[in-house]
Motif scaffolding. Structure first.
Motif, PDB file in Angstrom:
ATOM      1  N   ALA A 310       0.831  -1.204   0.000  1.00  0.00           N
ATOM      2  CA  ALA A 310       0.000   0.000   0.000  1.00  0.00           C
ATOM      3  C   ALA A 310       0.868   1.257   0.000  1.00  0.00           C
ATOM      4  O   ALA A 310       0.599   2.222  -0.737  1.00  0.00           O
ATOM      5  CB  ALA A 310      -0.939  -0.001   1.197  1.00  0.00           C
ATOM      6  N   TYR A 311       1.921   1.252   0.810  1.00  0.00           N
ATOM      7  CA  TYR A 311       2.821   2.401   0.820  1.00  0.00           C
ATOM      8  C   TYR A 311       3.545   2.557  -0.519  1.00  0.00           C
ATOM      9  O   TYR A 311       3.805   3.687  -0.967  1.00  0.00           O
ATOM     10  CB  TYR A 311       3.844   2.273   1.959  1.00  0.00           C
ATOM     11  CG  TYR A 311       3.303   2.710   3.301  1.00  0.00           C
ATOM     12  CD1 TYR A 311       3.165   4.066   3.614  1.00  0.00           C
ATOM     13  CD2 TYR A 311       2.914   1.774   4.268  1.00  0.00           C
ATOM     14  CE1 TYR A 311       2.661   4.482   4.844  1.00  0.00           C
ATOM     15  CE2 TYR A 311       2.403   2.178   5.496  1.00  0.00           C
ATOM     16  CZ  TYR A 311       2.282   3.521   5.781  1.00  0.00           C
ATOM     17  OH  TYR A 311       1.771   3.937   6.999  1.00  0.00           O
ATOM     18  N   VAL A 312       3.851   1.454  -1.164  1.00  0.00           N
ATOM     19  CA  VAL A 312       4.490   1.529  -2.481  1.00  0.00           C
ATOM     20  C   VAL A 312       3.566   2.230  -3.470  1.00  0.00           C
ATOM     21  O   VAL A 312       3.992   3.103  -4.241  1.00  0.00           O
ATOM     22  CB  VAL A 312       4.863   0.118  -2.999  1.00  0.00           C
ATOM     23  CG1 VAL A 312       5.349   0.197  -4.450  1.00  0.00           C
ATOM     24  CG2 VAL A 312       5.947  -0.502  -2.124  1.00  0.00           C
ATOM     25  N   LEU A 313       2.270   1.890  -3.465  1.00  0.00           N
ATOM     26  CA  LEU A 313       1.319   2.526  -4.378  1.00  0.00           C
ATOM     27  C   LEU A 313       1.125   4.004  -4.020  1.00  0.00           C
ATOM     28  O   LEU A 313       1.065   4.864  -4.911  1.00  0.00           O
ATOM     29  CB  LEU A 313      -0.023   1.804  -4.358  1.00  0.00           C
ATOM     30  CG  LEU A 313      -1.114   2.407  -5.257  1.00  0.00           C
ATOM     31  CD1 LEU A 313      -0.643   2.484  -6.711  1.00  0.00           C
ATOM     32  CD2 LEU A 313      -2.409   1.602  -5.157  1.00  0.00           C
ATOM     33  N   ILE A 314       1.012   4.308  -2.729  1.00  0.00           N
ATOM     34  CA  ILE A 314       0.878   5.706  -2.314  1.00  0.00           C
ATOM     35  C   ILE A 314       2.019   6.535  -2.888  1.00  0.00           C
ATOM     36  O   ILE A 314       1.804   7.614  -3.457  1.00  0.00           O
ATOM     37  CB  ILE A 314       0.850   5.813  -0.774  1.00  0.00           C
ATOM     38  CG1 ILE A 314      -0.469   5.275  -0.211  1.00  0.00           C
ATOM     39  CG2 ILE A 314       1.050   7.265  -0.331  1.00  0.00           C
ATOM     40  CD1 ILE A 314      -0.511   5.202   1.304  1.00  0.00           C
ATOM     41  N   ASN A 315       3.233   6.035  -2.754  1.00  0.00           N
ATOM     42  CA  ASN A 315       4.394   6.797  -3.218  1.00  0.00           C
ATOM     43  C   ASN A 315       4.512   6.812  -4.737  1.00  0.00           C
ATOM     44  O   ASN A 315       5.002   7.798  -5.314  1.00  0.00           O
ATOM     45  CB  ASN A 315       5.666   6.243  -2.577  1.00  0.00           C
ATOM     46  CG  ASN A 315       5.727   6.532  -1.088  1.00  0.00           C
ATOM     47  OD1 ASN A 315       5.237   7.562  -0.631  1.00  0.00           O
ATOM     48  ND2 ASN A 315       6.301   5.626  -0.317  1.00  0.00           N
ATOM     49  N   TRP A 316       4.048   5.761  -5.415  1.00  0.00           N
ATOM     50  CA  TRP A 316       4.053   5.741  -6.888  1.00  0.00           C
ATOM     51  C   TRP A 316       3.085   6.797  -7.419  1.00  0.00           C
ATOM     52  O   TRP A 316       3.393   7.509  -8.375  1.00  0.00           O
ATOM     53  CB  TRP A 316       3.668   4.352  -7.374  1.00  0.00           C
ATOM     54  CG  TRP A 316       3.842   4.131  -8.852  1.00  0.00           C
ATOM     55  CD1 TRP A 316       4.996   3.813  -9.521  1.00  0.00           C
ATOM     56  CD2 TRP A 316       2.809   4.200  -9.854  1.00  0.00           C
ATOM     57  NE1 TRP A 316       4.753   3.680 -10.866  1.00  0.00           N
ATOM     58  CE2 TRP A 316       3.418   3.912 -11.107  1.00  0.00           C
ATOM     59  CE3 TRP A 316       1.448   4.467  -9.812  1.00  0.00           C
ATOM     60  CZ2 TRP A 316       2.706   3.892 -12.298  1.00  0.00           C
ATOM     61  CZ3 TRP A 316       0.731   4.450 -11.003  1.00  0.00           C
ATOM     62  CH2 TRP A 316       1.348   4.168 -12.235  1.00  0.00           C
ATOM     63  N   LEU A 317       1.922   6.916  -6.779  1.00  0.00           N
ATOM     64  CA  LEU A 317       0.937   7.910  -7.201  1.00  0.00           C
ATOM     65  C   LEU A 317       1.333   9.322  -6.779  1.00  0.00           C
ATOM     66  O   LEU A 317       0.770  10.296  -7.289  1.00  0.00           O
ATOM     67  CB  LEU A 317      -0.439   7.563  -6.615  1.00  0.00           C
ATOM     68  CG  LEU A 317      -1.111   6.320  -7.194  1.00  0.00           C
ATOM     69  CD1 LEU A 317      -2.327   5.932  -6.358  1.00  0.00           C
ATOM     70  CD2 LEU A 317      -1.524   6.544  -8.648  1.00  0.00           C
ATOM     71  N   SER A 318       2.278   9.429  -5.841  1.00  0.00           N
ATOM     72  CA  SER A 318       2.746  10.732  -5.361  1.00  0.00           C
ATOM     73  C   SER A 318       3.994  11.197  -6.102  1.00  0.00           C
ATOM     74  O   SER A 318       4.631  12.178  -5.697  1.00  0.00           O
ATOM     75  CB  SER A 318       3.044  10.656  -3.854  1.00  0.00           C
ATOM     76  OG  SER A 318       1.875  10.307  -3.130  1.00  0.00           O
ATOM     77  N   ALA A 319       4.342  10.499  -7.166  1.00  0.00           N
ATOM     78  CA  ALA A 319       5.494  10.846  -8.001  1.00  0.00           C
ATOM     79  C   ALA A 319       4.994  11.293  -9.376  1.00  0.00           C
ATOM     80  O   ALA A 319       3.839  11.037  -9.743  1.00  0.00           O
ATOM     81  CB  ALA A 319       6.430   9.649  -8.126  1.00  0.00           C
ATOM     82  N   PRO A 320       5.829  11.976 -10.165  1.00  0.00           N
ATOM     83  CA  PRO A 320       5.378  12.521 -11.453  1.00  0.00           C
ATOM     84  C   PRO A 320       4.749  11.502 -12.392  1.00  0.00           C
ATOM     85  O   PRO A 320       3.742  11.796 -13.041  1.00  0.00           O
ATOM     86  CB  PRO A 320       6.667  13.114 -12.035  1.00  0.00           C
ATOM     87  CG  PRO A 320       7.461  13.511 -10.840  1.00  0.00           C
ATOM     88  CD  PRO A 320       7.192  12.430  -9.825  1.00  0.00           C
TER      89      PRO A 320
END
Length: 388
Positions: A310-320
């Motif tokens: 879940a944290y991986v997806l949060i950070n992927w969506l929070s990147a350009p």
């Protein structure tokens, strides 16, 4: 921190474990009398290692996003969609918080999640990558219901705004110059469209000038009565300026395309689509007092089985890359500063015009959590406005 009281005894736990996600979806659809909550992609009842169960708004994820995320991380996404915040919370209640690893509630709805208790877990901010998040939005999010009892439960993800849509063959409005008051100039009499409760809000903002009293109205009933009372007087004086009220996408679209409105308050997504389909006849701009804005978030349910993913997806969506793909696909705005740079040239030009090359994002007036008394009081003034 919340206490999770969902499993107080062994019987309850065994009964909960006997549920399947497919069966719960079926039961939930029957409960609400609709099939609005529907799995977009098939998935097992319990997420396995390297997989992630996501509960998101309709049209948030494209097949391309899911494919690229798997390519980048090795994690397979399974997405189930919902249509309203109430549906999402009702489903999580029905499953005792089980079944999903990441959910996407709107910030103003989070009060209901907090009151229900036990359905969201606090986020570990050390695990959040914030390098690309628009600084003003991150700063403001702390006061927009993402933090509860001193802990962050929701990560800013998306946003949308209500500004002014206008017929560019009649007006030449520009961000940073146009005011909410320009709708109510004599030349627009009989040619304005508005959503009633939003119109009263922007009238209050316009009359206030700073938005300070409007913000105080959310927590002080006496001030709320004064603010909406003043807005109502202005609204009634200018009722003849309204050609059509709208309450949904169809109503807003038809106001301009069928009912000859030349200016009015509008959702940015609908207005930008009108801009595109009308070959730039209709445009959208954020007024200088600030557009109204809502904030979408990401949160992890208490019973999530794949928290690391879940944290991986949060950070992927929070990147350009992830933020840009989301913005291009959904039509909603991303909180990632560089996301707009991933849009096609025409979409990027529309965004830059509408939000003054991003400067208007620092001046958004965010919808705040609304106490029940506030909603009921505002509704009284809305009814008086419509009946005048």
């Amino acid at each position: 921190m919340f206490k999770n009281t969902a499993f107080k005894n062994t019987k309850t736990q065994q009964a909960a474990q006997s549920f399947t996600r497919r069966g719960l979806l079926k039961s939930f659809a029957a409960l609400v009398g609709t099939c609005a909550v529907s799995p977009l992609f098939s998935s097992p009842s319990v997420a396995l290692s390297g997989e992630l169960e996501v509960f998101a708004w309709q049209n948030y994820f494209s097949k391309e996003m899911i494919s690229e995320f798997k390519k980048d991380t090795g994690i397979q996404l399974s997405v189930t969609s919902f249509d309203t915040n109430a549906e999402a919370l009702l489903y999580l209640k029905a499953t005792k918080g089980q079944g999903f690893d990441l959910v996407f509630p709107t910030a103003t709805s989070l009060t209901n999640w907090y009151v229900a208790e036990g359905f969201l877990q606090p986020l570990d901010e050390k695990r959040l990558v914030l390098d690309h998040i628009q600084p003003t939005i991150w700063e403001k999010s702390s006061n927009l219901n993402t933090i509860y009892r001193g802990q962050r439960f929701a990560m800013p993800f998306s946003w949308g705004a209500e500004g002014m849509c206008f017929d560019s063959t009649v007006h030449d409005y520009k961000a940073g110059q146009v005011s909410w008051a320009d709708q109510w100039l004599p030349e627009n009499k009989g040619l304005v469209t508005a959503r009633p409760h939003s119109a009263l809000t922007t009238m209050a903002l316009m009359l206030d000038g700073t938005g300070e009293r409007l913000n105080m109205a959310y927590v002080n009933e006496e001030i709320a009565r004064e603010v909406f009372g003043e807005a109502l007087l202005f609204a009634i004086e200018h009722k003849s300026y309204i050609r059509q009220f709208w309450s949904d996408v169809e109503g807003l679209t038809s106001a301009f395309t069928q009912n000859n409105c030349v200016v009015g308050q509008a959702w940015d997504g609908v207005a930008l689509e009108l801009w595109k389909s009308s070959k730039s006849k209709f445009k959208f701009v954020a007024p200088k007092e600030g557009a109204l804005a809502w904030l979408g978030t990401m949160a992890i349910p208490t019973e999530a089985q794949n928290v690391d993913q879940a944290y991986v997806l949060i950070n992927w969506l929070s990147a350009p890359k992830g933020g840009g793909m989301f913005m291009s696909h959904s039509g909603f705005n991303s909180v990632v500063t560089e996301a707009k740079d991933r849009l096609d040239l025409a979409s990027r030009d529309r965004f830059n015009f509408a939000f003054n090359d991003g400067a208007a994002m620092d001046n958004l007036n965010w919808w705040r959590p609304e106490p029940k008394w506030f909603q009921e009081l505002r509704e009284v003034y809305v009814r008086k406005y419509q009946a005048a």
